[in-house]
Design a protein around this motif. Sequence first.
Motif, PDB file in Angstrom:
ATOM      1  N   SER A 140      61.176  59.799  27.202  1.00  0.00           N
ATOM      2  CA  SER A 140      62.134  60.659  26.509  1.00  0.00           C
ATOM      3  C   SER A 140      61.417  61.607  25.556  1.00  0.00           C
TER       4      SER A 140
ATOM      5  N   MET B 198      59.758  64.394  27.513  1.00  0.00           N
ATOM      6  CA  MET B 198      60.758  65.346  27.977  1.00  0.00           C
ATOM      7  C   MET B 198      61.258  66.206  26.823  1.00  0.00           C
TER       8      MET B 198
ATOM      9  N   LYS C 139      66.819  70.663  29.786  1.00  0.00           N
ATOM     10  CA  LYS C 139      65.839  69.583  29.658  1.00  0.00           C
ATOM     11  C   LYS C 139      66.334  68.533  28.672  1.00  0.00           C
TER      12      LYS C 139
ATOM     13  N   GLN D  30      69.414  67.862  27.981  1.00  0.00           N
ATOM     14  CA  GLN D  30      70.510  67.145  28.632  1.00  0.00           C
ATOM     15  C   GLN D  30      69.972  66.069  29.567  1.00  0.00           C
ATOM     16  N   GLU D  31      68.823  66.326  30.180  1.00  0.00           N
ATOM     17  CA  GLU D  31      68.162  65.297  31.000  1.00  0.00           C
ATOM     18  C   GLU D  31      67.736  64.118  30.129  1.00  0.00           C
TER      19      GLU D  31
ATOM     20  N   ALA E  55      70.775  62.111  29.256  1.00  0.00           N
ATOM     21  CA  ALA E  55      71.269  61.364  30.419  1.00  0.00           C
ATOM     22  C   ALA E  55      70.453  60.090  30.615  1.00  0.00           C
ATOM     23  N   ALA E  56      69.152  60.180  30.390  1.00  0.00           N
ATOM     24  CA  ALA E  56      68.272  59.023  30.575  1.00  0.00           C
ATOM     25  C   ALA E  56      68.262  58.106  29.357  1.00  0.00           C
TER      26      ALA E  56
END
Length: 105
Positions: A4, A7, A26, A28-29, A32-33
């Motif tokens: 995280s 990212m 990015k 938002q990714e 999400a994770a």
Amino acid sequence: MSTSDEMYDAAVKLKDLGDLAGAVLKLQEVIAADPGHTVSHSALAVYLQKLGRLDEAIHHARQVVELEPHDGFSYTQLSVIYQRCGKIPEAEEALARARIMNGGH
């Protein structure tokens, strides 16, 4: 697979390169994770506000407060986001909470 934090760093680099929309994607990714990645919610609040996506910006600023309810800075950021989104009474309320959290009156 990226962590995280890696990212998040990639998103900041995109923002620094002027790709605010790419940075949002990015982040938002990351969320999400890792839904509890507070710093990503914080950055999303700022970036989305700059993009004029005000309801989303407020949502992420509120997420920061939910994740860090005892951190005065969380309320300060919420206040700033509310102010920039034109929600002055909400901004004043959040600022008052920040002051209380920080030992002020």
